[in-house]
Design a protein around this motif. Structure first.
Motif, PDB file in Angstrom:
ATOM      1  N   THR A 174       0.843  -1.091  -0.114  1.00  0.00           N
ATOM      2  CA  THR A 174       0.201  -0.016   0.236  1.00  0.00           C
ATOM      3  C   THR A 174       0.821   1.411   0.194  1.00  0.00           C
ATOM      4  OG1 THR A 174       0.036   0.025   2.345  1.00  0.00           O
ATOM      5  CG2 THR A 174      -2.018  -0.943   1.284  1.00  0.00           C
ATOM      6  N   LYS A 175       0.135   2.362  -0.436  1.00  0.00           N
ATOM      7  CA  LYS A 175       0.854   3.693  -0.307  1.00  0.00           C
ATOM      8  C   LYS A 175       1.119   3.902   1.298  1.00  0.00           C
ATOM      9  CE  LYS A 175       0.347   8.371  -1.457  1.00  0.00           C
ATOM     10  NZ  LYS A 175       0.813   8.899  -0.293  1.00  0.00           N
ATOM     11  N   TRP A 198       3.708  -4.884 -10.465  1.00  0.00           N
ATOM     12  CA  TRP A 198       3.157  -5.083 -11.915  1.00  0.00           C
ATOM     13  C   TRP A 198       1.626  -4.861 -11.829  1.00  0.00           C
ATOM     14  CZ3 TRP A 198       6.817  -5.986 -15.504  1.00  0.00           C
ATOM     15  CH2 TRP A 198       6.363  -6.597 -16.737  1.00  0.00           C
ATOM     16  N   TRP A 199       0.906  -5.408 -10.730  1.00  0.00           N
ATOM     17  CA  TRP A 199      -0.555  -5.555 -10.818  1.00  0.00           C
ATOM     18  C   TRP A 199      -1.008  -4.775  -9.872  1.00  0.00           C
ATOM     19  CZ3 TRP A 199      -0.104 -11.578 -10.367  1.00  0.00           C
ATOM     20  CH2 TRP A 199      -0.127 -12.349 -11.320  1.00  0.00           C
ATOM     21  N   ASN A 200      -2.337  -4.192 -10.122  1.00  0.00           N
ATOM     22  CA  ASN A 200      -3.172  -3.837  -9.259  1.00  0.00           C
ATOM     23  C   ASN A 200      -4.312  -4.718  -8.959  1.00  0.00           C
ATOM     24  OD1 ASN A 200      -5.220  -3.222 -11.001  1.00  0.00           O
ATOM     25  ND2 ASN A 200      -4.260  -1.067 -11.348  1.00  0.00           N
ATOM     26  N   ARG A 201      -5.232  -4.573  -8.115  1.00  0.00           N
ATOM     27  CA  ARG A 201      -6.329  -5.443  -7.677  1.00  0.00           C
ATOM     28  C   ARG A 201      -7.143  -6.006  -8.875  1.00  0.00           C
ATOM     29  NH1 ARG A 201      -9.870  -2.323  -3.166  1.00  0.00           N
ATOM     30  NH2 ARG A 201     -11.128  -0.783  -4.523  1.00  0.00           N
ATOM     31  N   LEU A 219      -3.478  -7.845  -3.600  1.00  0.00           N
ATOM     32  CA  LEU A 219      -3.265  -6.709  -4.611  1.00  0.00           C
ATOM     33  C   LEU A 219      -4.102  -5.631  -4.101  1.00  0.00           C
ATOM     34  CD1 LEU A 219      -3.101  -8.716  -7.918  1.00  0.00           C
ATOM     35  CD2 LEU A 219      -1.386  -7.815  -6.583  1.00  0.00           C
ATOM     36  N   LYS A 220      -3.489  -4.405  -4.284  1.00  0.00           N
ATOM     37  CA  LYS A 220      -4.323  -3.197  -4.030  1.00  0.00           C
ATOM     38  C   LYS A 220      -4.570  -2.414  -5.099  1.00  0.00           C
ATOM     39  CE  LYS A 220      -4.311  -4.275   0.583  1.00  0.00           C
ATOM     40  NZ  LYS A 220      -3.075  -5.231   0.779  1.00  0.00           N
ATOM     41  N   ARG A 225      -0.061   0.620  -6.026  1.00  0.00           N
ATOM     42  CA  ARG A 225       0.735   0.344  -6.950  1.00  0.00           C
ATOM     43  C   ARG A 225       1.796   1.373  -7.279  1.00  0.00           C
ATOM     44  NH1 ARG A 225       2.550  -0.344 -12.010  1.00  0.00           N
ATOM     45  NH2 ARG A 225       1.226   1.045 -12.668  1.00  0.00           N
ATOM     46  N   GLU A 226       1.241   2.465  -7.711  1.00  0.00           N
ATOM     47  CA  GLU A 226       2.166   3.444  -8.191  1.00  0.00           C
ATOM     48  C   GLU A 226       3.174   3.856  -6.983  1.00  0.00           C
ATOM     49  OE1 GLU A 226      -0.811   6.274  -9.440  1.00  0.00           O
ATOM     50  OE2 GLU A 226      -1.288   5.571 -11.588  1.00  0.00           O
TER      51      GLU A 226
END
Ligand code: NCD
Ligand code: ZN
Length: 341
Positions: A174-175, A198-201, A219-220, A225-226
């Protein structure tokens, strides 16, 4: 380009036939790894760590140079003296906190972190790292909020109770975790997986339900991810690669109640290289993959190198083990970078 051989700061190798099937993938890219202790039964004693290490070395392909570092699995009742003695003797490099029932094979995990305060105090004194699976397990907390809740409710007070304890937030997703570490004290670090970079949710639901993208912490959002990509590519010394490669048999993922874990050992390093290239951060790739993790743990970086180049390839869909197939992260897709050992 060539970089020093990576160090995977969070790896599940399992045991027996699975160990023999998955270990060569990691050993072909990485010089070493911090191996997680969630076997059945878990690695809770120096003797079990020594025996597991011997089984890992025995499973290495001939000629491979790969240095496994082990972790102790913390339980409510683990003896602080055993934990520290194992660290000082080199049986393990760190200890792993699994909140009970947070993830795969965590039934023996810690039910309340205050119960292990004496162990944490002894570890702090010895300069030993605590690796945390940072998720609360209370059913009233939404699964996507469990990491952020852990940071506030469990980790921040723990750091206050133990002002010199060194902690790695494992597989940060997470951020909130990235902010916590980057804005936090020098004694707190984070590992990040290739698949969370690589992936988001959305990957969990891409055209249908995707069990092979299911892992814990789950995954979030894209903004998370960024934030992870920004942290990984920042060059920050307390941010390093830990694949969390976690093999499960296909039939145990493609089922009514599928296991959590992404098997990324064959593709994680080239995927990270492709991602750093796409972000114009290749000058920071070696730091993330190969330097920051060993430095955190007081290990020398590898003096061997790994070649990485921008040659597209298509990883295999799966590997075969004696127990059945295991799907590979990005298997069957096209990857823009490859490793050339
Ligand atoms: C891991 C496993 O399968 O051992 N699974 C996962 O989804 N990451 C356990 C863990 O690290 O949480
Ligand atoms: Zn893990």
């Amino acid at each position: 380009m060539r970089i020093r051989r990576p160090f995977d700061a969070h790896l599940h190798l399992r045991d027996g036939g699975m160990l023999r099937a998955v270990l060569p993938s990691t050993a072909s890219h990485c010089a070493g790894a911090l191996v997680m202790p969630n076997l059945v039964p878990p690695v809770t004693t120096r003797a079990s760590a020594q025996a597991y290490r011997a089984r890992i070395l025995e499973a290495l392909p001939p000629g491979a140079s790969f240095e496994p570092q082990l972790t102790a699995y913390l339980t409510d009742g683990i003896d602080p003296d055993e934990v520290v003695a194992g660290f000082e003797a080199g049986d393990w490099l760190a200890a792993k906190l699994y909140p009970a029932h947070a993830t795969t094979n965590s039934a023996h995990g810690v039910t309340d972190v205050r119960r292990i305060d004496p162990v944490l105090a002894a570890m702090a004194e010895a300069g030993m790292t605590l690796c945390v699976h940072g998720e609360v397990t209370r059913p009233d907390v939404d699964i996507f909020d469990r990491e952020a809740a852990f940071l506030d409710e469990i980790l921040a007070p723990m750091l206050q109770r133990h002002p010199t304890l060194r902690v790695v937030v494992e597989h940060a997703t997470t951020k909130a975790a990235a902010d916590f570490v980057l804005q936090g004290e020098e004694r707190v670090a984070m590992s990040i997986t290739a698949h969370h970079l690589w992936w988001n949710r959305n990957a969990l639901f891409q055209g249908g339900l995707r069990p092979h993208a299911y892992c814990l912490p789950v995954l979030k959002r894209e903004r998370d991810r960024e934030a992870l990509v920004a942290a990984a590519t920042s060059g920050h010394p307390r941010v390093f690669f830990g694949s969390d490669s976690a093999p499960h048999l296909v039939h145990r993922k493609e089922t009514d109640c599928g296991c959590a874990g992404v098997f990324s050992a064959p593709t994680a390093v080239p995927a990270v290289a492709a991602l750093f290239a796409a972000h114009g951060a290749l000058d920071r790739l070696e730091g993330f993959l190969s330097l920051h993790g060993p430095a955190w743990y007081g290990l020398a970086p590898s003096d061997e190198t790994l070649g990485l180049d921008a040659v597209p390839w298509s990883p295999d869909v799966q590997i075969d083990t004696v127990e059945g197939p295991v799907r590979i992260f990005l298997g069957g897709d096209e990857l823009a970078w490859r490793a050339a050992p």
